[in-house]
Design a protein around this motif. Structure first.
Motif, PDB file in Angstrom:
ATOM      1  N   SER A 115     -22.561 -24.281 -36.171  1.00  0.00           N
ATOM      2  CA  SER A 115     -21.498 -23.294 -36.123  1.00  0.00           C
ATOM      3  C   SER A 115     -20.610 -23.545 -34.921  1.00  0.00           C
ATOM      4  CB  SER A 115     -22.089 -21.876 -36.039  1.00  0.00           C
ATOM      5  OG  SER A 115     -22.791 -21.725 -34.825  1.00  0.00           O
ATOM      6  N   THR A 116     -19.496 -22.819 -34.892  1.00  0.00           N
ATOM      7  CA  THR A 116     -18.576 -22.831 -33.771  1.00  0.00           C
ATOM      8  C   THR A 116     -18.423 -21.406 -33.270  1.00  0.00           C
ATOM      9  OG1 THR A 116     -17.373 -24.692 -34.736  1.00  0.00           O
ATOM     10  CG2 THR A 116     -16.250 -23.450 -33.026  1.00  0.00           C
ATOM     11  N   CYS A 117     -18.369 -21.246 -31.957  1.00  0.00           N
ATOM     12  CA  CYS A 117     -18.211 -19.921 -31.357  1.00  0.00           C
ATOM     13  C   CYS A 117     -16.832 -19.797 -30.734  1.00  0.00           C
ATOM     14  CB  CYS A 117     -19.291 -19.658 -30.312  1.00  0.00           C
ATOM     15  SG  CYS A 117     -20.910 -19.308 -31.013  1.00  0.00           S
ATOM     16  N   PHE A 118     -16.181 -18.657 -30.948  1.00  0.00           N
ATOM     17  CA  PHE A 118     -14.887 -18.354 -30.361  1.00  0.00           C
ATOM     18  C   PHE A 118     -15.069 -17.207 -29.367  1.00  0.00           C
ATOM     19  CE2 PHE A 118     -14.227 -19.635 -34.785  1.00  0.00           C
ATOM     20  CZ  PHE A 118     -13.449 -20.767 -34.617  1.00  0.00           C
ATOM     21  N   SER A 119     -14.747 -17.442 -28.113  1.00  0.00           N
ATOM     22  CA  SER A 119     -14.854 -16.404 -27.100  1.00  0.00           C
ATOM     23  C   SER A 119     -13.517 -15.689 -26.970  1.00  0.00           C
ATOM     24  CB  SER A 119     -15.251 -17.005 -25.750  1.00  0.00           C
ATOM     25  OG  SER A 119     -16.536 -17.565 -25.824  1.00  0.00           O
TER      26      SER A 119
END
Length: 385
Positions: free
Chosen positions: A169-173
């Protein structure tokens, strides 16, 4: 309903302890959405600089967990438990000879075979028991702790993203602290603003509509994947249309329709048809179809690239002969050897297609002429496939 947890810490010496607690809750979700903004001024840029559109990447977050999130650092993850599980088994495909002699079949056994399932689904096939939430939860917690201070100090239109290790997955802060109440109301959070390179073009199908439709072939020049989601399209700060975006990876292209451009005028003249008898031994009817399409650019400073499409009948019978007289259609082999691409061609749907570049204020006529020859004793019928 409030729940309490008790943590007992044993230490050999007195000191200060910081505990980071991670837990999982239900009734919290997010989905992406986008605003794509274009302006005619960007189309007028020099071709060396290229054109671009602004993409605003949002996350629609809602939660009804029973706890209000006040001044929280939000990390949005693309991980989905529904993607867990294992691939279906692939058995051996055996080939054998089949006897042509009829054989008796028992109805009971045939009914039993019809009722028997092809395979018994396992827990892994149904997505259960194969996904570990601890990996993504712990990674997201560490990501929030590690980048929390940087996110607060970053600008509003910046983004901190990271492909977390040991996950898919990819995380967006979100670059600022936000408050999300437990009321199942969507909160629109800005993830990033990006200027994406694009190429503008027009398309028209004058036999169906005399409008010229503007579209942009956009390249995802950012480092972020664009997840499937709703898109609101604006041209010159005016809302034009809504569309849906598929998954677009970094470096991949996608097309965005931007509605009708009134500055490109298209006129579809009334077609004319003439009939005559040809042949000596066997009489045939020769129908000649003539059509004129007018395209004009009312723009003052910029050129317009427009694709014009027109239907040409396709014969599925040897008795019917269709010949295109005008425009001249170049074959694919001759167009490869030519220094310039052909002005008109037949596309995969057997439709006539022009790719025309209009200078500012230029007017151009596109003539269409084709003939259909068929036996005089039979009549033609048309069907859309």
């Amino acid at each position: 309903m409030l729940k309490n947890i008790s943590i007992v810490v044993e230490m050999e010496e007195s000191g200060k302890v910081e505990l980071y607690i991670t837990y999982q809750v239900y009734c919290a979700s997010w989905k992406p959405c986008y605003d794509i903004r274009a302006s005619s001024a960007e189309e007028e840029e020099d071709s060396q600089n290229g054109s671009s559109v602004q993409l605003c990447y949002y996350g629609l977050v809602e939660q009804n967990t029973g706890d209000d999130w006040k001044d929280c650092d939000i990390v949005l993850s693309t991980c989905s438990a529904s993607l867990g599980g294992s691939p279906p088994p692939l058995s051996t495909l055996s080939a054998s000879l089949h006897s042509s002699r009829p054989t008796r079949r028992h109805h009971a056994s045939s009914a039993a075979r019809r009722k028997a399932p092809l395979s018994i689904p396992s827990e892994e096939d149904m997505g259960f028991g194969s996904f570990d939430y601890n990996d993504i939860v712990d990674a997201a917690a560490y990501h929030r702790w590690h980048n929390g201070q940087h996110c607060r100090s970053s600008e509003e239109n910046s983004v901190s993203t990271q492909a977390l290790e040991n996950t898919v997955s990819t995380c967006f802060s979100i670059p600022r602290a936000v408050t999300i109440l437990s009321n199942a109301v969507e909160h629109k959070l800005l993830i990033v603003k990006s200027d994406l390179s694009c190429a503008f073009s027009h398309e028209t199908v004058p036999s169906r509509s005399t409008s010229a439709y503007l579209s942009a072939l956009i390249t995802n020049t950012s480092q972020l994947p664009l997840l499937p989601g709703a898109v609101a399209v604006y041209v010159n700060n005016c809302f034009v249309t809504k569309t849906h975006l598929r998954l677009v990876s970094p470096g991949e292209e996608f097309r965005c329709n931007m509605g009708v451009d009134p500055s490109v005028k298209v006129e579809y003249k009334t077609p004319t048809r003439s009939y005559e008898q040809v042949g000596f031994m066997s009489k045939s009817t020769l129908m000649t179809h003539e059509q004129l399409i007018s395209v004009r650019s009312a723009k003052v400073r910029q050129s317009v690239k427009i694709t014009v499409k027109e239907q040409i009948p396709k014969s599925h019978d040897d008795k019917i002969k269709v010949s295109i007289v005008s425009p001249e259609i170049k074959s694919s082999s001759s167009s490869k050897n030519s220094a310039s691409p052909p002005d008109a061609r037949l596309n995969k749907d057997h439709n006539l297609e022009w790719c025309v570049v209009l200078a500012p204020g230029q007017h151009r006529l596109l003539p269409v002429r084709y003939t259909i020859e068929h036996p005089a004793s039979e009549s033609l019928s048309y069907k859309l496939n």
